[in-house]
Write a protein that holds these residues in place. Structure first.
Motif, mmCIF file in Angstrom:
data_model
loop_
_atom_site.group_PDB
_atom_site.id
_atom_site.type_symbol
_atom_site.label_atom_id
_atom_site.label_comp_id
_atom_site.label_asym_id
_atom_site.label_seq_id
_atom_site.Cartn_x
_atom_site.Cartn_y
_atom_site.Cartn_z
ATOM 1 N N LEU A 280 0.847 -1.192 0.000
ATOM 2 C CA LEU A 280 0.000 0.000 0.000
ATOM 3 C C LEU A 280 0.885 1.245 0.000
ATOM 4 N N ASP A 281 0.453 2.259 -0.724
ATOM 5 C CA ASP A 281 1.193 3.514 -0.839
ATOM 6 C C ASP A 281 0.205 4.654 -0.630
ATOM 7 N N MET A 282 0.408 5.444 0.414
ATOM 8 C CA MET A 282 -0.484 6.567 0.702
ATOM 9 C C MET A 282 -0.268 7.740 -0.241
ATOM 10 N N GLY A 283 0.887 7.784 -0.905
ATOM 11 C CA GLY A 283 1.184 8.927 -1.757
ATOM 12 C C GLY A 283 1.197 10.202 -0.927
ATOM 13 N N ALA A 284 0.471 11.217 -1.352
ATOM 14 C CA ALA A 284 0.420 12.494 -0.633
ATOM 15 C C ALA A 284 -0.658 12.500 0.450
ATOM 16 N N GLU A 285 -1.463 11.446 0.504
ATOM 17 C CA GLU A 285 -2.535 11.369 1.496
ATOM 18 C C GLU A 285 -1.966 10.970 2.862
#
Length: 81
Positions: A41-46
């Motif tokens: 899982l990758d939240m990115g900018a969130e």
């Protein structure tokens, strides 16, 4: 050999949400042998993401180290090969 290890987290205890110190990580669902497929899982900018397998809500907490979680029982370290 990889220069870093991707943190792994689980939610065997069924917490409503889990705070973690990483934006990129693996969710395994529950402790083995009851784990689901290990999903990256990758939240990115969130600042939060929900696991599509177990519906655990993970929230980024900058005060934690990459492999740390709150509650603390949600961090998981794979066994050495």
């Amino acid at each position: 050999m990889a220069d870093h290890v991707v943190p792994h987290f689980q939610n065997t205890s069924g917490h409503d949400s889990v705070a973690i110190g990483a934006r990129e990580f693996m969710c395994i669902g529950a402790n083995p042998p009851f784990d689901h497929p290990h999903v990256f899982l990758d939240m990115g900018a969130e600042n939060e993401v929900v696991c599509p397998y177990c519906s655990t809500l993970y929230k980024f907490d900058a005060t934690l180290q990459a492999g740390e979680s709150s509650p603390t029982d949600c961090s998981w370290t794979p066994a050495a090969a």
